[in-house]
Design a protein around this motif. Structure first.
Motif, PDB file in Angstrom:
ATOM      1  N   THR A   1     -16.219  10.178 -10.524  1.00  0.00           N
ATOM      2  CA  THR A   1     -14.772  11.050 -10.700  1.00  0.00           C
ATOM      3  C   THR A   1     -14.199  10.339 -11.740  1.00  0.00           C
ATOM      4  N   PHE A   2     -14.154   9.055 -11.844  1.00  0.00           N
ATOM      5  CA  PHE A   2     -13.316   8.486 -12.962  1.00  0.00           C
ATOM      6  C   PHE A   2     -13.674   8.841 -14.268  1.00  0.00           C
ATOM      7  N   PHE A   3     -15.020   9.030 -14.676  1.00  0.00           N
ATOM      8  CA  PHE A   3     -15.606   9.447 -15.802  1.00  0.00           C
ATOM      9  C   PHE A   3     -14.956  10.940 -16.001  1.00  0.00           C
TER      10      PHE A   3
ATOM     11  N   PHE B   1       0.887  -1.207   0.009  1.00  0.00           N
ATOM     12  CA  PHE B   1      -0.071   0.045   0.088  1.00  0.00           C
ATOM     13  C   PHE B   1       0.732   1.306  -0.064  1.00  0.00           C
ATOM     14  N   TYR B   2       1.834   1.390   0.957  1.00  0.00           N
ATOM     15  CA  TYR B   2       2.572   2.327   0.942  1.00  0.00           C
ATOM     16  C   TYR B   2       3.562   2.581  -0.194  1.00  0.00           C
ATOM     17  N   LYS B   3       3.949   1.519  -0.903  1.00  0.00           N
ATOM     18  CA  LYS B   3       4.805   1.803  -2.197  1.00  0.00           C
ATOM     19  C   LYS B   3       3.942   2.287  -3.197  1.00  0.00           C
ATOM     20  N   LEU B   4       2.449   2.019  -3.327  1.00  0.00           N
ATOM     21  CA  LEU B   4       1.706   2.416  -4.286  1.00  0.00           C
ATOM     22  C   LEU B   4       1.382   3.876  -4.168  1.00  0.00           C
ATOM     23  N   ILE B   5       1.096   4.178  -2.841  1.00  0.00           N
ATOM     24  CA  ILE B   5       0.700   5.583  -2.448  1.00  0.00           C
ATOM     25  C   ILE B   5       2.064   6.572  -2.818  1.00  0.00           C
ATOM     26  N   SER B   6       3.176   5.799  -2.515  1.00  0.00           N
ATOM     27  CA  SER B   6       4.523   6.820  -3.079  1.00  0.00           C
ATOM     28  C   SER B   6       4.590   7.000  -4.384  1.00  0.00           C
ATOM     29  N   CYS B   7       4.529   5.941  -5.184  1.00  0.00           N
ATOM     30  CA  CYS B   7       4.390   6.163  -6.546  1.00  0.00           C
ATOM     31  C   CYS B   7       3.535   7.021  -6.957  1.00  0.00           C
ATOM     32  N   GLN B   8       2.226   6.854  -6.529  1.00  0.00           N
ATOM     33  CA  GLN B   8       1.351   7.744  -6.985  1.00  0.00           C
ATOM     34  C   GLN B   8       1.623   9.114  -7.010  1.00  0.00           C
ATOM     35  N   TYR B   9       2.055   9.587  -5.767  1.00  0.00           N
ATOM     36  CA  TYR B   9       2.302  10.942  -5.605  1.00  0.00           C
ATOM     37  C   TYR B   9       3.616  11.420  -6.112  1.00  0.00           C
ATOM     38  N   GLN B  10       4.699  10.596  -6.319  1.00  0.00           N
ATOM     39  CA  GLN B  10       5.759  10.734  -7.082  1.00  0.00           C
ATOM     40  C   GLN B  10       5.244  11.261  -8.753  1.00  0.00           C
ATOM     41  N   LEU B  11       4.342  10.532  -8.880  1.00  0.00           N
ATOM     42  CA  LEU B  11       4.012  10.799 -10.855  1.00  0.00           C
ATOM     43  C   LEU B  11       3.217  12.248 -10.600  1.00  0.00           C
ATOM     44  N   LEU B  12       2.169  12.261  -9.412  1.00  0.00           N
ATOM     45  CA  LEU B  12       1.291  13.535  -9.391  1.00  0.00           C
ATOM     46  C   LEU B  12       2.374  14.704  -8.944  1.00  0.00           C
ATOM     47  N   PHE B  13       3.133  14.551  -8.285  1.00  0.00           N
ATOM     48  CA  PHE B  13       3.727  15.814  -7.800  1.00  0.00           C
ATOM     49  C   PHE B  13       4.932  16.169  -8.796  1.00  0.00           C
TER      50      PHE B  13
ATOM     51  N   GLY C   1     -11.754  -2.409  -6.190  1.00  0.00           N
ATOM     52  CA  GLY C   1     -12.524  -1.634  -4.964  1.00  0.00           C
ATOM     53  C   GLY C   1     -12.077  -0.195  -5.303  1.00  0.00           C
ATOM     54  N   ARG C   2     -12.853   0.563  -4.411  1.00  0.00           N
ATOM     55  CA  ARG C   2     -12.546   2.108  -4.484  1.00  0.00           C
ATOM     56  C   ARG C   2     -11.006   2.435  -4.590  1.00  0.00           C
ATOM     57  N   PHE C   3     -10.105   1.756  -3.809  1.00  0.00           N
ATOM     58  CA  PHE C   3      -8.946   2.077  -3.833  1.00  0.00           C
ATOM     59  C   PHE C   3      -8.351   2.061  -5.072  1.00  0.00           C
ATOM     60  N   GLU C   4      -8.442   0.941  -5.731  1.00  0.00           N
ATOM     61  CA  GLU C   4      -7.944   0.498  -7.236  1.00  0.00           C
ATOM     62  C   GLU C   4      -8.559   1.541  -8.156  1.00  0.00           C
ATOM     63  N   LEU C   5      -9.939   1.834  -8.147  1.00  0.00           N
ATOM     64  CA  LEU C   5     -10.437   2.593  -8.957  1.00  0.00           C
ATOM     65  C   LEU C   5      -9.764   4.129  -8.843  1.00  0.00           C
ATOM     66  N   THR C   6      -9.723   4.343  -7.692  1.00  0.00           N
ATOM     67  CA  THR C   6      -9.164   5.824  -7.373  1.00  0.00           C
ATOM     68  C   THR C   6      -7.593   6.079  -7.691  1.00  0.00           C
ATOM     69  N   LEU C   7      -7.029   4.972  -7.399  1.00  0.00           N
ATOM     70  CA  LEU C   7      -5.353   5.023  -7.942  1.00  0.00           C
ATOM     71  C   LEU C   7      -5.640   5.204  -9.343  1.00  0.00           C
ATOM     72  N   TYR C   8      -6.281   4.299 -10.173  1.00  0.00           N
ATOM     73  CA  TYR C   8      -6.434   4.519 -11.639  1.00  0.00           C
ATOM     74  C   TYR C   8      -6.569   5.818 -12.089  1.00  0.00           C
ATOM     75  N   SER C   9      -7.925   6.198 -11.470  1.00  0.00           N
ATOM     76  CA  SER C   9      -8.329   7.567 -11.717  1.00  0.00           C
ATOM     77  C   SER C   9      -7.460   8.615 -11.744  1.00  0.00           C
ATOM     78  N   ASN C  10      -6.508   8.698 -10.526  1.00  0.00           N
ATOM     79  CA  ASN C  10      -5.316   9.779 -10.474  1.00  0.00           C
ATOM     80  C   ASN C  10      -4.067   9.555 -11.140  1.00  0.00           C
ATOM     81  N   VAL C  11      -3.912   8.571 -11.880  1.00  0.00           N
ATOM     82  CA  VAL C  11      -2.744   8.659 -12.827  1.00  0.00           C
ATOM     83  C   VAL C  11      -3.382   8.150 -14.148  1.00  0.00           C
ATOM     84  N   LEU C  12      -4.345   8.384 -14.470  1.00  0.00           N
ATOM     85  CA  LEU C  12      -4.831   8.184 -15.757  1.00  0.00           C
ATOM     86  C   LEU C  12      -3.744   8.484 -16.923  1.00  0.00           C
TER      87      LEU C  12
END
Length: 285
Positions: free
Chosen positions: A197-199, A111-123, A152-163
């Motif tokens: 939010t995904f759409f 989980f922490y690795k995924l969130i780290s990678c997500q925000y590295q990409l977003l930042f 689930g909601r986590f996966e969809l949100t992760l996907y939506s954030n780094v589309l």
């Protein structure tokens, strides 16, 4: 003590979908043998142990109850701190990434690795693009999403954030499957919001890419999703995208002045401001 019933099956399924071992789930809570007996025989465990399991898998208790009742699977809690840091300085953002990486080092929890990678990409999406770090973070997220059978909601949100790390054809090819995996969540307003939010994010991405062909293909699904929106601004957002679809690259912000006025009147001033900024940056004043 809590009698498990179907709960042991749900916990086992949640653990396996995250590709976590019984030993990992047990660490610091109980023994691997106890986890095995619980999962296979439905032996009783304390409420404290159950909550510890959920916390280890980043699943909020209220969602666990929802998943148990609906017999669906999988969700991890979203880390809110990163969102607050999106407009912060580089130092704060890097400190946050460092903290996440330390948590991952200490717990080996993906989980922490995924969130780290997500925000590295977003930042740092522009600075990192095409770098080895970008490719590494991209691979971590893609590999994870590809291996989870039921989102689930986590996966969809992760996907939506780094589309933006996915090409348009892939998004079009997978969106029906994504939504079918999330179908049961549409019955709950809290989770339905994630699909809306995904759409919304998909259409924004296609606008930025000036890919109006893909934009048109997604629009009917976005329309259907907002027919009974719990928040009227979601429907207004759709109507704005509908006007963009009609004009394409020649779209001007003056064409949505009525929608922006309505958002402001209803108290959604920040949403109106964000839409105005997005349109001006994407299409020009």
């Amino acid at each position: 003590m809590i009698k498990m019933g179907e709960q042991n099956e749900l916990i086992r399924k949640l653990r396996k979908e995250r590709h976590l071992s019984q030993a990992f789930l047990a660490e610091g809570i109980t023994t691997r043998e106890a986890v095995s007996k619980f999962e296979t025989r439905g032996t009783e465990i304390s409420a404290q142990t159950l909550f510890a399991f959920l916390n280890k898998m980043n699943i909020e208790p209220e969602e666990y109850v929802f998943l148990l009742q609906s017999k669906n699977i999988f969700k991890q809690k979203i880390n809110q701190v990163g969102k607050l840091l999106m407009q912060s300085g580089t130092h704060e953002q890097q400190s946050y990434i460092k903290e996440l990486n330390q948590y991952y080092f200490e717990t080996n929890d993906p989980f922490y690795k995924l969130i780290s990678c997500q925000y590295q990409l977003l930042f740092n999406s522009e600075k990192l693009k095409d770098s080895e770090k970008f490719k590494s973070c991209e691979k971590v997220i893609k590999d994870y999403l590809n291996q989870v059978e039921n989102w689930g909601r986590f996966e969809l949100t992760l996907y939506s954030n780094v589309l933006f790390i996915f090409d348009s054809d892939l998004i079009l090819a997978t969106h029906k499957n994504v939504i079918s995996k999330m179908k049961i969540y549409n019955s709950n307003a809290y989770y339905k919001y994630s699909i809306t939010t995904f759409f919304h994010n998909v259409e924004m991405l296609f606008c930025v890419r000036k890919d109006f062909s893909s934009f048109q293909k997604i629009l009917p699904y976005y329309k259907n999703q907002t027919k009974e929106a719990d928040y009227c601004y979601e429907r207004i957002n759709y109507l704005i995208f509908e006007k963009i679809a009609q004009k394409g690259s020649s779209f001007k912000i003056s064409e949505i002045s009525n929608e922006l006025s309505i958002l402001n009147y209803l108290g959604y001033k920040q949403i109106a401001t964000d839409i105005t900024s997005f349109v001006e940056q994407t299409f020009g004043a």
